[in-house]
Write a protein that holds these residues in place. Structure first.
Motif, mmCIF file in Angstrom:
data_model
loop_
_atom_site.group_PDB
_atom_site.id
_atom_site.type_symbol
_atom_site.label_atom_id
_atom_site.label_comp_id
_atom_site.label_asym_id
_atom_site.label_seq_id
_atom_site.Cartn_x
_atom_site.Cartn_y
_atom_site.Cartn_z
ATOM 1 N N LEU A 214 0.821 -1.210 0.000
ATOM 2 C CA LEU A 214 0.000 0.000 0.000
ATOM 3 C C LEU A 214 0.857 1.263 0.000
ATOM 4 O O LEU A 214 0.451 2.295 -0.529
ATOM 5 C CB LEU A 214 -0.944 -0.004 1.208
ATOM 6 C CG LEU A 214 -2.084 -1.051 1.118
ATOM 7 C CD1 LEU A 214 -2.947 -0.991 2.353
ATOM 8 C CD2 LEU A 214 -2.933 -0.823 -0.122
ATOM 9 N N TYR B 168 0.466 4.170 -2.800
ATOM 10 C CA TYR B 168 0.399 5.606 -2.480
ATOM 11 C C TYR B 168 1.432 6.396 -3.294
ATOM 12 O O TYR B 168 1.139 7.452 -3.849
ATOM 13 C CB TYR B 168 0.630 5.764 -0.986
ATOM 14 C CG TYR B 168 1.058 7.141 -0.538
ATOM 15 C CD1 TYR B 168 0.220 8.246 -0.691
ATOM 16 C CD2 TYR B 168 2.310 7.345 0.024
ATOM 17 C CE1 TYR B 168 0.623 9.513 -0.288
ATOM 18 C CE2 TYR B 168 2.724 8.602 0.427
ATOM 19 C CZ TYR B 168 1.879 9.678 0.274
ATOM 20 O OH TYR B 168 2.287 10.933 0.657
ATOM 21 N N ALA C 113 -7.567 1.248 -3.416
ATOM 22 C CA ALA C 113 -6.878 -0.031 -3.317
ATOM 23 C C ALA C 113 -7.855 -1.087 -2.853
ATOM 24 O O ALA C 113 -8.579 -0.898 -1.868
ATOM 25 C CB ALA C 113 -5.705 0.059 -2.349
ATOM 26 N N ILE D 134 -9.152 2.578 0.854
ATOM 27 C CA ILE D 134 -8.929 1.127 0.942
ATOM 28 C C ILE D 134 -10.285 0.436 1.044
ATOM 29 O O ILE D 134 -11.084 0.711 1.952
ATOM 30 C CB ILE D 134 -8.046 0.789 2.144
ATOM 31 C CG1 ILE D 134 -6.688 1.486 1.981
ATOM 32 C CG2 ILE D 134 -7.846 -0.709 2.267
ATOM 33 C CD1 ILE D 134 -5.809 1.438 3.203
#
Length: 805
Positions: A755, A759, A766, A790
């Motif tokens: 992640l 970013y 995501a 997310i």
């Protein structure tokens, strides 16, 4: 040559200044001229066929060529020969003729002055003859004591009757200091001059007598010492012949004394073993091979720090402070370390010996450069105990760890015992470095020996093969480090508490560099903070584009590179007061950037999906591409994929086929090619024909890089669904998750790194497995949670709904 052959005195003469030698009349001596004023003065004398005045410089004025720097009284003489040397100097052969005095300095170059001749005064012949007799006697005595005085010079003094000439000869022979030589030289009264020389020679004679006496005493003492040495050696040989060796008896007595000193700290078996070997040594002949082995054994044993422990008190607050002081982030590892020592401190305070933490062995596991050994250093510092590092990488011979049996030539204790000897205490912090790289060969399995060392039930009676008695290792704080836990045998892994140290995020690296690396490297490179600085943007670029690693070792090297270049610039140009590295001049100091983060496409595309991958140096965005080609439903995979990843692709293909058959993935009629018969009849084929009439080619770019793992399952399924349905994939979406044949999304590892990479690549959304969403979000940095939405998913339909436009 005589003075009468030249102009009458007083007259103007060029002057040569001599820094070292003191010249006398009637001497013929070479003079080496190196300064230009002296060379010019000699040249003038030769060109004008005149005499030359040689004067000695005053102490402290050597090298100066002024009237103030030279003594006013010197030697008037002529130049017999002048030669130019290869090194630029000029050599003249000078003949002294008479004493002269500077009457009046003359301006101009080279150095010149009006010189007058010093005439010899009349004297009392009887007195002078008596003094010369005494002087000659003293010189004879001096020549007997001092062998450096030439015999022909002594003979000349004996045969000469001219007092001034004798005085000059004696003065030149004595090698006087310039001040004393000048004082005697300027005395116009010959009686005073001779008395002065007699006093000086008398003093030298007395000094030489004392020196000779001391030398004789030293020589006698050395002879006596040599005599004693030879007698002692003879005595030793006699004692050997008789079977008596006092020195050996003294050594054995010293060993027995040491044994009694450490007896209270030894187990009974240890005391018996040492005493047994000591008694054997006492009975043996000193020249036997076994005696040497036993001697070495006892020397090793008595170097062991039995009964010695560190004086530092266990203080959990101090441990926590030291860990925070030396390490940024690493919250969970630091928390577990503090918990470990909290239990030990509580047990000590309550007087309990048997505690849960007594046998706990910490093992720091993680990629290189994240601070595993550094944490151990901080623990040792906080506990005020010595740190011993035992490198296990590549260790194959179990005897290296357990010690060699004394039957081997060159046998010695194992590394654990040697570590205790090095630490000089029985409770050091012992780091077992690279425990995952221990090898197993025909010479034994060192990991099996480590089981005894690290097992709290066994290490209280650890037996070293060399010592052949048990020692207590329970007070030692063992800390193991490893890169790959999979390489550690399960029984050994079971005895250790594994503390995982993950790779650092870019923000953590930024703070580590700012707080620790830059100040430390400034000291190493002798730079002050006001001479070198680096902007925040440049530091972030250095982290992102010049280093890609889990730890900070390469980052430290890059910072050191910048500082070396800065140090060189400051040395080469003193005008530079401060060097600041910014984003613009960073390439000039650090060179071309080495890495680039994958950035998402600017526009949505069909069959192109952003996946998330974990690597040993952090996360990355991994694009999965798919195309369809008219064919028979075959699938081709490229991109250096591993077996697990190929299986994921086949699973994804099957899952998408099911979704098409069930109508959950809509296939436009225009997508499926029709046969000629279908065109004539005006029919359209079923949706399932799309995967029967097309071949599928799935590719993961960067084909030179091997890739494997199950977490690309939903990414591949999305790419296949997109290419079959000809629906574009949202370019702002990235995903990771394992896919089952029933379409379920299973959890994956490395979510934090993945992640962070999303970013950095500009991903806005995501998709992750729901199980990961429930348990792993608390580990994520704030900036990731703020900028990336997310979304948890449980089945493939949810993934396609979020990703396909």
């Amino acid at each position: 040559m005589q003075l009468s052959d030249y102009d009458k005195f007083p007259t103007v003469l060029p002057i040569v200044a001599e820094d070292e030698l003191f010249f006398y009349p009637f001497m013929i001596s070479p003079i080496f001229l190196s300064s230009q004023p002296d060379i010019d003065a000699a040249t003038m004398a030769m060109e004008n066929n005149s005499l030359l005045f040689v004067a000695t410089t005053k102490p402290g004025h050597e090298g100066e060529r002024t009237h103030e720097a030279i003594y006013p009284v010197g030697v008037v003489g002529s130049i017999m020969r002048k030669v130019h040397m290869p090194d630029g100097r000029v050599k003249i052969l000078f003949q002294g003729l008479a004493r002269g005095r500077v009457l009046e300095p003359v301006e101009g170059e080279p150095l010149q002055a009006k010189i007058g001749i010093i005439e010899n005064d009349s004297y009392n012949q009887l007195k002078v003859d008596a003094m010369l007799g005494i002087l000659r006697e003293k010189i004879r005595q001096l020549s007997q004591l001092n062998s450096t005085i030439p015999a022909d010079l002594v003979k000349t003094i004996e045969e000469n009757d001219e007092p001034h000439r004798i005085a000059d000869l004696v003065s030149s022979m004595l090698s006087l200091r310039k001040e004393k030589a000048y004082e005697l030289y300027t005395m116009e009264n010959i009686e005073e001059r001779l008395l002065g020389l007699i006093d000086i020679i008398t003093g030298q004679i007395e000094a030489l007598k004392v020196q000779r006496e001391i030398s004789s005493k030293v020589h006698n003492k050395i002879e006596q010492t040599n005599k004693e040495y030879f007698l002692k050696e003879q005595l030793k040989e006699i004692q050997k012949e008789l079977g008596v060796d006092t020195q050996r008896e003294e050594e054995i007595a010293a060993f027995r004394e040491k044994l009694e000193e450490i007896k209270p700290y030894l187990e009974e078996d240890a005391y018996k073993e040492i005493k047994k070997q000591l008694d054997r040594l006492a009975r043996m002949h000193p020249d036997s091979a076994d005696a040497v082995v036993l001697q070495n054994y006892l020397e090793w044993v008595f170097e062991m720090p039995f009964g010695k422990f560190s004086k530092g008190q266990l203080d959990v607050k101090k441990v926590a402070e030291e860990l925070d002081k030396d390490h940024y982030s690493l919250e969970k590892p630091k928390e577990r370390i503090v918990e470990y020592f909290s239990v030990r401190e509580l047990a000590e305070l309550r007087g309990k010996k048997e505690t849960e933490s007594k046998g706990v062995i910490l093992c720091f596991a993680g990629p290189p450069g994240v601070g595993k050994t550094s944490l151990a250093n901080s623990i040792a510092k906080a506990l005020d105990r010595p740190l011993v590092r035992i490198a296990l990488g590549g260790l194959e011979d179990v005897n290296e760890l357990r010690g060699h049996r004394r039957t081997y030539v060159g046998a010695m204790p194992g590394r654990i015992v040697q570590g205790l000897i090095e630490a000089k205490t029985m409770d050091p912090v012992m780091v077992l470095d690279e425990i995952d790289k221990v090898g197993r060969t025909h010479r034994g399995d060192p990991t099996s020996a480590l089981l005894e060392i690290l097992d709290p039930e066994q290490n209280t009676h650890y037996r070293d093969y060399y010592l052949n008695f048990s020692i207590d290792l329970s007070k030692v704080v063992f800390i193991a480090t490893a890169n790959e836990l999979g390489y550690i045998p399960a029984p050994l892994r079971d005895r250790m508490e594994i503390i995982i140290i993950n790779s650092y995020t870019p923000e953590e690296k930024f703070e580590i560099a700012r707080r620790y690396l830059i100040p430390q490297e400034l000291k190493k490179h002798a730079l002050r903070p006001d001479e070198f600085s680096i902007s925040k943007k440049a530091l972030r670029l250095l982290i992102d584009e010049y280093t890609r690693e889990p730890g900070v070792r390469n980052l430290r090297r890059k910072i050191a590179t910048l500082m070396r270049k800065a140090a060189r610039m400051i040395l080469e140009d003193p005008k530079i007061q401060h060097i600041r590295i910014n984003a613009k001049n960073l390439p000039k100091f650090a060179g071309k950037k080495v890495f680039e983060f994958s950035v998402i496409d600017e526009e949505p595309q069909i069959g192109v999906v952003n996946g998330l991958a974990w690597t040993a140096v952090g996360g990355d965005v991994l694009t999965v591409e798919a195309i369809k080609i008219k064919g028979k439903g075959l699938m081709q995979l490229t991109g250096s994929l591993g077996d697990v990843m190929k299986e994921s692709a086949r699973i994804a293909h099957s899952v998408v086929k099911i979704l098409i058959d069930e109508g959950k993935v809509k296939i436009p009629r225009s997508v499926i090619p029709r046969t000629a018969k279908e065109q004539e009849e005006g029919k359209y084929p079923d949706a399932s024909e799309v995967y029967k009439r097309y071949d599928l080619h799935l590719h993961v770019p960067e084909g030179a890089t091997p890739k494997d793992g199950p977490s690309a399952g939903i990414t591949m399924a999305t790419a296949i669904a997109s290419i079959y349905s000809e629906r574009k994939v949202d370019n702002k979406v990235a995903m990771t998750g394992e896919l089952t044949l029933t379409g379920k999304v299973l959890p994956i590892g490395g979510l934090k790194e993945k992640l962070i990479a999303a970013y950095k690549a500009g991903v806005k959304k995501a998709l992750i497995p729901e199980k990961n969403y429930e348990r792993d979000l608390e580990d994520l940095p704030k900036e990731v949670l703020e900028h990336v939405k997310i979304i948890p998913v449980t089945i493939i339909e949810e993934v396609l709904e979020e990703a396909l436009l």
